[in-house]
Design a protein around this motif. Structure first.
Motif, PDB file in Angstrom:
ATOM      1  N   ARG A 185      51.983  45.093  46.787  1.00  0.00           N
ATOM      2  CA  ARG A 185      51.694  43.779  46.184  1.00  0.00           C
ATOM      3  C   ARG A 185      51.747  42.672  47.228  1.00  0.00           C
ATOM      4  O   ARG A 185      50.954  41.734  47.201  1.00  0.00           O
ATOM      5  CB  ARG A 185      52.668  43.504  45.040  1.00  0.00           C
ATOM      6  N   PHE A 186      52.677  42.781  48.176  1.00  0.00           N
ATOM      7  CA  PHE A 186      52.790  41.804  49.253  1.00  0.00           C
ATOM      8  C   PHE A 186      51.521  41.810  50.109  1.00  0.00           C
ATOM      9  O   PHE A 186      50.964  40.753  50.426  1.00  0.00           O
ATOM     10  CB  PHE A 186      54.024  42.111  50.106  1.00  0.00           C
ATOM     11  N   ILE A 187      51.037  42.985  50.452  1.00  0.00           N
ATOM     12  CA  ILE A 187      49.806  43.108  51.250  1.00  0.00           C
ATOM     13  C   ILE A 187      48.629  42.501  50.493  1.00  0.00           C
ATOM     14  O   ILE A 187      47.831  41.738  51.050  1.00  0.00           O
ATOM     15  CB  ILE A 187      49.529  44.580  51.606  1.00  0.00           C
ATOM     16  N   MET A 188      48.513  42.804  49.209  1.00  0.00           N
ATOM     17  CA  MET A 188      47.417  42.266  48.410  1.00  0.00           C
ATOM     18  C   MET A 188      47.522  40.747  48.268  1.00  0.00           C
ATOM     19  O   MET A 188      46.506  40.057  48.247  1.00  0.00           O
ATOM     20  CB  MET A 188      47.377  42.942  47.034  1.00  0.00           C
ATOM     21  N   ALA A 189      48.739  40.208  48.213  1.00  0.00           N
ATOM     22  CA  ALA A 189      48.928  38.753  48.145  1.00  0.00           C
ATOM     23  C   ALA A 189      48.454  38.089  49.434  1.00  0.00           C
ATOM     24  O   ALA A 189      47.866  37.005  49.396  1.00  0.00           O
ATOM     25  CB  ALA A 189      50.398  38.426  47.881  1.00  0.00           C
ATOM     26  N   ILE A 190      48.699  38.732  50.565  1.00  0.00           N
ATOM     27  CA  ILE A 190      48.218  38.204  51.853  1.00  0.00           C
ATOM     28  C   ILE A 190      46.697  38.139  51.849  1.00  0.00           C
ATOM     29  O   ILE A 190      46.096  37.132  52.224  1.00  0.00           O
ATOM     30  CB  ILE A 190      48.727  39.059  53.026  1.00  0.00           C
ATOM     31  N   VAL A 191      46.059  39.216  51.405  1.00  0.00           N
ATOM     32  CA  VAL A 191      44.593  39.252  51.346  1.00  0.00           C
ATOM     33  C   VAL A 191      44.075  38.193  50.381  1.00  0.00           C
ATOM     34  O   VAL A 191      43.146  37.449  50.702  1.00  0.00           O
ATOM     35  CB  VAL A 191      44.105  40.662  50.930  1.00  0.00           C
ATOM     36  N   ASP A 192      44.698  38.105  49.212  1.00  0.00           N
ATOM     37  CA  ASP A 192      44.267  37.139  48.202  1.00  0.00           C
ATOM     38  C   ASP A 192      44.404  35.699  48.700  1.00  0.00           C
ATOM     39  O   ASP A 192      43.569  34.844  48.411  1.00  0.00           O
ATOM     40  CB  ASP A 192      45.077  37.338  46.921  1.00  0.00           C
TER      41      ASP A 192
END
Length: 80
Positions: free
Chosen positions: A54-61
């Motif tokens: 989720r942290f990785i996806m938040a960075i991308v988002d």
């Protein structure tokens, strides 16, 4: 009702209720991209938990608006 008529009716209904329409062939490509991203995350050298995913996806988002106009919509003539 033919298949083409059902697709057209579905497109019109979704445009009315959600304001956008993603045709099936486009959804297939989007799902393939998502699968590739998850494959990269899962096959990392270290064990990654769901919280880190989720942290990785938040960075991308968070990065997407920085490289594009935040108010810009993705318009595809064949989908509108």
């Amino acid at each position: 009702m033919t298949a083409a008529e059902r697709l057209q009716a579905e497109k019109e209904r979704l445009l009315t209720t959600t304001g956008f329409y993603v045709p099936p062939y486009r959804m297939t490509n989007l799902m393939k991209a998502a699968a590739k991203i998850m494959d990269i995350i899962i096959k990392a050298d270290t064990n990654i938990c769901y919280e880190e995913c989720r942290f990785i996806m938040a960075i991308v988002d968070a990065a997407i608006p920085r490289v594009s106009d935040q108010t810009e919509e993705c318009n595809h003539d064949d989908e509108r």
